[in-house]
Design a protein around this motif. Structure first.
Motif, mmCIF file in Angstrom:
data_model
loop_
_atom_site.group_PDB
_atom_site.id
_atom_site.type_symbol
_atom_site.label_atom_id
_atom_site.label_comp_id
_atom_site.label_asym_id
_atom_site.label_seq_id
_atom_site.Cartn_x
_atom_site.Cartn_y
_atom_site.Cartn_z
ATOM 1 N N LYS B 443 -10.766 85.601 -28.274
ATOM 2 C CA LYS B 443 -11.432 84.325 -27.984
ATOM 3 C C LYS B 443 -11.023 83.822 -26.599
ATOM 4 O O LYS B 443 -11.852 83.360 -25.806
ATOM 5 C CB LYS B 443 -11.055 83.275 -29.038
ATOM 6 N N HIS B 444 -9.748 83.929 -26.350
ATOM 7 C CA HIS B 444 -9.207 83.472 -25.071
ATOM 8 C C HIS B 444 -9.845 84.248 -23.904
ATOM 9 O O HIS B 444 -10.240 83.674 -22.887
ATOM 10 C CB HIS B 444 -7.689 83.651 -25.097
ATOM 11 N N ARG B 447 -13.316 83.073 -23.268
ATOM 12 C CA ARG B 447 -13.308 81.822 -22.486
ATOM 13 C C ARG B 447 -13.030 82.116 -21.021
ATOM 14 O O ARG B 447 -13.696 81.615 -20.121
ATOM 15 C CB ARG B 447 -12.212 80.883 -23.017
ATOM 16 N N GLU B 451 -14.686 80.961 -17.480
ATOM 17 C CA GLU B 451 -13.964 79.995 -16.656
ATOM 18 C C GLU B 451 -13.356 80.617 -15.407
ATOM 19 O O GLU B 451 -13.329 80.011 -14.352
ATOM 20 C CB GLU B 451 -12.852 79.337 -17.496
#
Lengths: 128, 483, 451
Positions: B443-444, B447, B451
């Motif tokens: 998940k990180h 992201r 980003e």
């Protein structure tokens, strides 16, 4: 958009072909070099090797792929592009001058069956 | 900092181990074997003392990842934990210090082991008999193709030369088939990701040699039409080959023999917990249905009462496929594993492997595209295609991001039919906590792709090396130091 | 409640949590896609699981059914001294429990180790390129032949000396049976492969000649002129050598070989009933892109630091699929680390000394046996650490070996059992591990047995 030259003929395997005095010169198209990515090696045929149309005559390798280059017509290899042995990247940089082999062909009619630039352009659209 | 090569650490005059003093007259090579056969000088090997060699390898080890160090969800490779008792069994002097050409009477333990393991593997897979001689999965496939050939030869059906492989198959399948002289026909997966009878139909004729399948397949999906497929292939006179790479999904639940397969190979280094050893040694036993038993490699191991023998008298055998009897010590480990697991444990291994895979899949599919959204077996394949379009981050970038987090990446770019593939196989030996951490990291990374894609493009940082120039390596190969 | 298994961590609670997350009510439901008709009814007829201690005890029992004697067995597997430091390398978890180094950033240890192994093989053989290993020295011959067939496309014959290990020849036969490729044998004369026979058999159809030195009779072949004869037919010269000889004897490159093959079991690996060992293959530079299997190459990382990576992968099956010329995927990587660490510990002098010791001891025993009536040397030709003698018949050979075994000695291998052209011939091997006392006893027992 990949470059297609009007003065060449093409195959569905993305080879380009030019014909002069019974000898064809063969390379891979801009589209082909772009899909292969950075080319690391070109395996050339031997001069005097005989091939039938559709046989694997050469091979082009990138880090993650290996693509056969077929004998676009039947005939005998008369010349290979030795520069590619040390500088395979020429195929990426200038696909239409970095030919792979020249072949003396037996049946010039086979040339007429290859796609012209327009047909190849349509073909590329159809597969994308 | 790169570790110096052994050769760069060498210093003239150092030695790392000693031989006993020679207790017979020293022979002079020049005299005994003659100057025309003598070497001018011994090979230029490095000269080091023991402490340097030990430290060298331990320092190399620090730059290497293994199952003992962390999560290794490398799809299709079944990187399960390698039990330590297996290692102890494989180091027993009675196994290690035995020569393959000793009298049969003196190797009854080894023969019994091979016989017992073959019997157990036959029971687990529903096959009749087999060989332990093949040393890896690909070696097993090659053996299997030779068995196909011998079978058709015997029946006078030399026309049968076409072998079907699905486009999702392991690369070894078409390679093994082609090397054995078969013409390879690739068939596409249908909308379910499976082999369909429709795709098969045009090839069901008297030129069909057979089909090579993995079940569950490389997408982690069970080939639900398998019985219809095997019936159709058999009806047209062909044979079925089972690539056992994915057996870890179905032990004690479904057997390739019962699905109708004629020849199978197993990867003991996958399903049966023997270590992968950085690429081997593995073991790839081949097991067959009754009608193919006569063609198995020589020697066979037979049992008469309490006595075990090698049997060379097999006139229809394809012959020998390796020097002796395969990677014997790997087979020792596999048998140890089966004894500890037992029938219930093997089934539980498959159940928990499938549970772990489905748990991960459920949590990851909202973020990464799942091409075939159904219950998976022991592995599943995600695609980073959407991520790539939206952020430029590819499957490789995700892989490198995982490395930074101390996790071995999944298999990337395989199977070839899924673009930007991430093939994830957690295995049953991983805890819920490990799976949860993996989900968090994935998940990180997702992201991060939106980003801060640039940092992910440059990952991994703080490893022994950053991304390497593989194009340069292939254009101007250096595969030997100062050769 | 299930019996706990040390390698499966799931608690009942874990399972409930996970099932709920997945959205199914039972583990069985996860298998609902498997048609009833192919589901196993009942459970596998494999014994119930036991504790690790019990399993180990069972394995120990099996291992103790094997009998170990003072061994003079060779023919491809040898009883050499293994340094303790090698065993340590072989059990290092980061090597043992890793897989093929696809991800270079976390595999530099393996990749550098493989690169060092490749370099050592090149130095031993004198060749320029090598790979990460093959299954064993026997299958290496089949892979080497494949390179030759690739290099000379229209050729269809592989010539093999009868001095090549009978099992290697059997593996070659299996490999090429039904492929249209002919395997033709060059017979031995006086225990050696003769150049004139090779020349007679070499035709334009030959892709390669495979010779082994020392050959199966232990005889060191004299290969002068072979390479020229083979190259004249545009074929490749493949030489298999026990690498233990290479500290003392000429290597493959010095004989003009194009491909060097063999097995490195002799370096740091136990006999293990024949496996795992390590097949090696090395070649002249121009054959690099035709090599099978994994190859580690040196390159640089993004910061310009030295790094290693699996290279030339486009040759391999996972990319070329049915167009690949080898299907090799797994190899013997860890065992190759055993060999590399052995060679690092031994160094050039250690290798030479081990070679001289093997040779000295073998010649000592040979002399001793020469005094015994009933044993006849097969040939008078130079040998390294293996030699052949002839007993009157296959039956006599078997009886002799059996009676020696009853006296606690594995005296040798009856070659006739592997290849009937060698009926009645026994080959004995002597390594640095054997003592004078053991050899004296060998001679004494032989005298008794043959009396």
């Amino acid at each position: 958009m990949s470059e297609i030259r009007d003065d060449l003929r093409y195959t569905e395997n993305h080879e380009w072909v030019s014909l002069k005095d019974g000898t064809v010169r063969v390379g891979i198209t801009d589209y082909a070099q772009d899909s292969l990515g950075e080319i690391v090696y070109v395996e050339l045929p031997e001069i005097e090797d005989e091939f039938s149309q559709g046989e694997e005559a050469a091979s082009i390798e990138s880090v993650k792929a290996a693509a056969p280059v077929y004998a676009v017509m039947s005939g005998r290899i008369t010349k290979v592009n030795r520069k590619l042995e040390d500088s395979p990247e020429l195929v990426n940089e200038a696909p239409y001058s970095a030919y792979i082999y020249e072949m003396e062909i037996r049946d010039p009619d086979e040339f007429e069956h290859l796609m012209d630039s327009e047909a190849y352009s349509d073909y590329l659209e159809s597969i994308d | 900092m790169s570790e110096l090569l052994l050769f760069e650490k060498s210093k003239e005059g150092r030695r790392g181990f000693l031989l006993p003093a020679l207790d017979v007259p020293a022979a002079d090579p020049q005299e005994v074997i003659g100057p025309s056969i003598c070497a001018d000088a011994p090979p230029a090997l490095p000269q080091l003392c023991e402490v340097e060699v030990t430290r060298h390898y331990q320092n190399l080890a620090r730059k290497n990842f293994g199952v003992d160090l962390g999560f290794y969800p490398l799809g299709s490779c079944t990187m399960k934990y390698n039990p330590k008792v297996n290692e102890e069994a494989a180091s027993l002097p009675g196994f290690c210090e035995v020569h393959p050409l000793q009298p049969e009477e003196s190797v009854q333990g080894s023969l019994k082991l091979l016989h017992t393991l073959t019997s157990f593997l036959c029971e687990i897979t529903g096959m009749s008999w087999g060989t332990m001689q093949s040393m890896a999965g690909a070696h097993g496939e090659f053996t299997g193709m030779k068995l196909f050939r011998a079978y058709f030869q015997k029946r006078g059906e030399t026309r049968r030369n076409r072998l079907i492989v699905p486009s999702s198959s392991h690369g070894t399948n078409p390679a093994s088939a082609h090397l054995s002289g078969f013409e390879v026909v690739e068939i596409p997966a249908d909308s379910r990701g499976l082999v369909s009878l429709e795709a098969l139909a045009p090839h069901l004729d008297d030129r069909l040699a057979g089909i090579m399948l993995t079940n569950p397949n490389t997408l982690g999906l069970f080939e639900t039409d398998i019985l219809e497929i095997s019936q159709a292939v058999h009806d047209s006179g062909g044979l079925l080959y089972y690539d056992g790479a994915n057996l870890n999904a179905v032990m004690g639940i479904s057997r390739p023999g019962d699905m109708g397969f004629d020849v199978i190979h197993l990867n003991l280094h996958k399903t049966f917990s023997t270590p992968h050893g950085g690429g081997g040694p593995g073991s790839g036993p081949v097991l067959v249905s009754k009608r193919l038993v006569p063609f198995l490699p020589v020697p066979d191991v037979t049992q008469e009462g309490d006595i075990y023998r090698f049997s060379w008298d097999r006139p229809e055998s394809i012959g020998k496929i390796s020097g002796f009897y395969g990677n014997f010590l790997v087979n020792v480990r596999a048998l140890t594993y089966i004894l500890v697991m037992g029938c219930d444990g093997l089934k539980r291994a498959s159940q928990m492997a499938v549970l772990n895979a489905n748990y991960l899949m459920k949590h990851l599919k909202p973020l990464y595209h799942l091409t075939y959204d159904v219950i998976c077996k022991h592995e599943f394949v995600l695609s980073a295609e959407r991520l790539k379009k939206e952020t430029g981050i590819t499957a490789v970038d995700i892989a490198k991001g995982l490395i930074e987090e101390g996790i071995h990446p999944p298999t990337v770019y395989f199977p070839l039919i899924v673009p930007e593939a991430l093939m994830i196989e957690p295995t049953e030996t991983e805890t819920l906590e490990t799976l949860d951490r993996f989900i968090e990291v994935m998940k990180h990374l997702h992201r991060r792709a939106y980003e801060d894609p640039q940092s992910l493009k440059e990952a991994p940082s703080h490893m022994a090396v950053s991304r390497v120039d593989d194009v340069g390596a292939a254009r101007h190969p250096r595969v030997c130091w100062e050769c | 409640m299930n019996r706990p298994i040390p390698y499966i961590p799931h608690t009942q609670q874990d399972i409930s949590v996970m099932l709920k997350a997945v959205g199914v009510s039972s583990v069985d439901q996860l298998f609902s896609d498997i048609p009833e008709s192919v589901r196993l009814q009942g459970s596998l007829a494999v014994p119930q699981g036991v504790s690790e201690y019990e399993a180990l005890k069972f394995m120990q029992g099996l291992s103790e059914m094997n009998i170990r004697c003072t061994s003079f067995l060779g023919c491809g597997i040898y009883d050499h001294i293994i340094p303790s430091a090698v065993k340590q390398v072989l059990s290092t978890p980061a090597f043992l429990t890793s897989y093929t180094p696809y991800q270079p950033e976390i595999s530099q240890g393996l990749l550098q180790g493989i690169f060092e192994f490749q370099t050592m093989i090149c130095r031993l053989t004198g060749m320029q390129v090598s790979n990460a290993s093959l299954y064993d020295g026997h299958t290496a011959a089949a892979e080497a032949a494949a390179i030759a067939l690739q290099a000379k496309r229209k050729a269809g014959t592989i010539l093999v000396s009868a001095g090549v290990h009978p099992f290697t020849r059997k593996v070659l036969e299996t490999h090429y049976r039904g492929s249209g490729i002919k395997i033709e044998t060059v017979e031995l004369h006086q225990g050696r492969t003769r150049l004139e026979d090779v020349k007679d058999l070499l035709s334009s159809d030959a892709a390669a000649l495979i010779v082994q030195t020392p050959n199966i009779l232990g005889v060191l072949e004299d290969l002068d002129g072979f390479a020229e004869a083979v190259h004249e037919k545009k074929a490749l010269f493949i030489v298999s050598s026990n690498p233990m000889t290479l500290g003392v004897c000429r290597n493959q490159a010095s004989w003009g070989a194009d491909i060097a093959i063999g097995d490195t079991q002799c370096f740091g690996l136990p006999q293990s009933f024949g496996g795992p060992t390590v097949g090696y293959i090395a070649a002249v530079e121009k054959l690099l892109r035709k090599m099978p299997g994994r190859i580690a190459g040196e390159t640089k990382d993004a910061q310009g630091r030295r790094a290693f990576v699996l290279t030339l992968q486009a040759r391999e099956q996972h990319i070329k699929r049915e167009r690949a010329t080898s299907n090799i995927c797994s190899n013997q990587a860890l065992a190759a680390f055993g060999t590399a660490s052995y060679l690092a510990l031994a160094g050039p002098e250690g290798l030479r000394e081990a070679g001289v010791q093997c040779m000295s001891k073998a010649h000592y025993l040979y002399e001793k046996l020469g005094e015994i009536p009933g044993l006849h040397p097969v040939v008078e030709a130079p040998f390294f650490h293996e030699f052949a003698f002839y007993l009157a018949s296959p039956e006599k050979a078997k009886e002799y070996l059996d009676r020696m075994y009853r006296r606690g000695i594995f005296a040798g291998v009856h070659l006739g059992e592997m290849d009937s052209r060698f009926d009645g011939i026994v080959v004995s091997a002597v390594t640095e591990k054997r003592t004078r006392e053991e050899m004296d006893r060998y001679a004494e027992c032989t005298r008794e047995v043959l009396a």
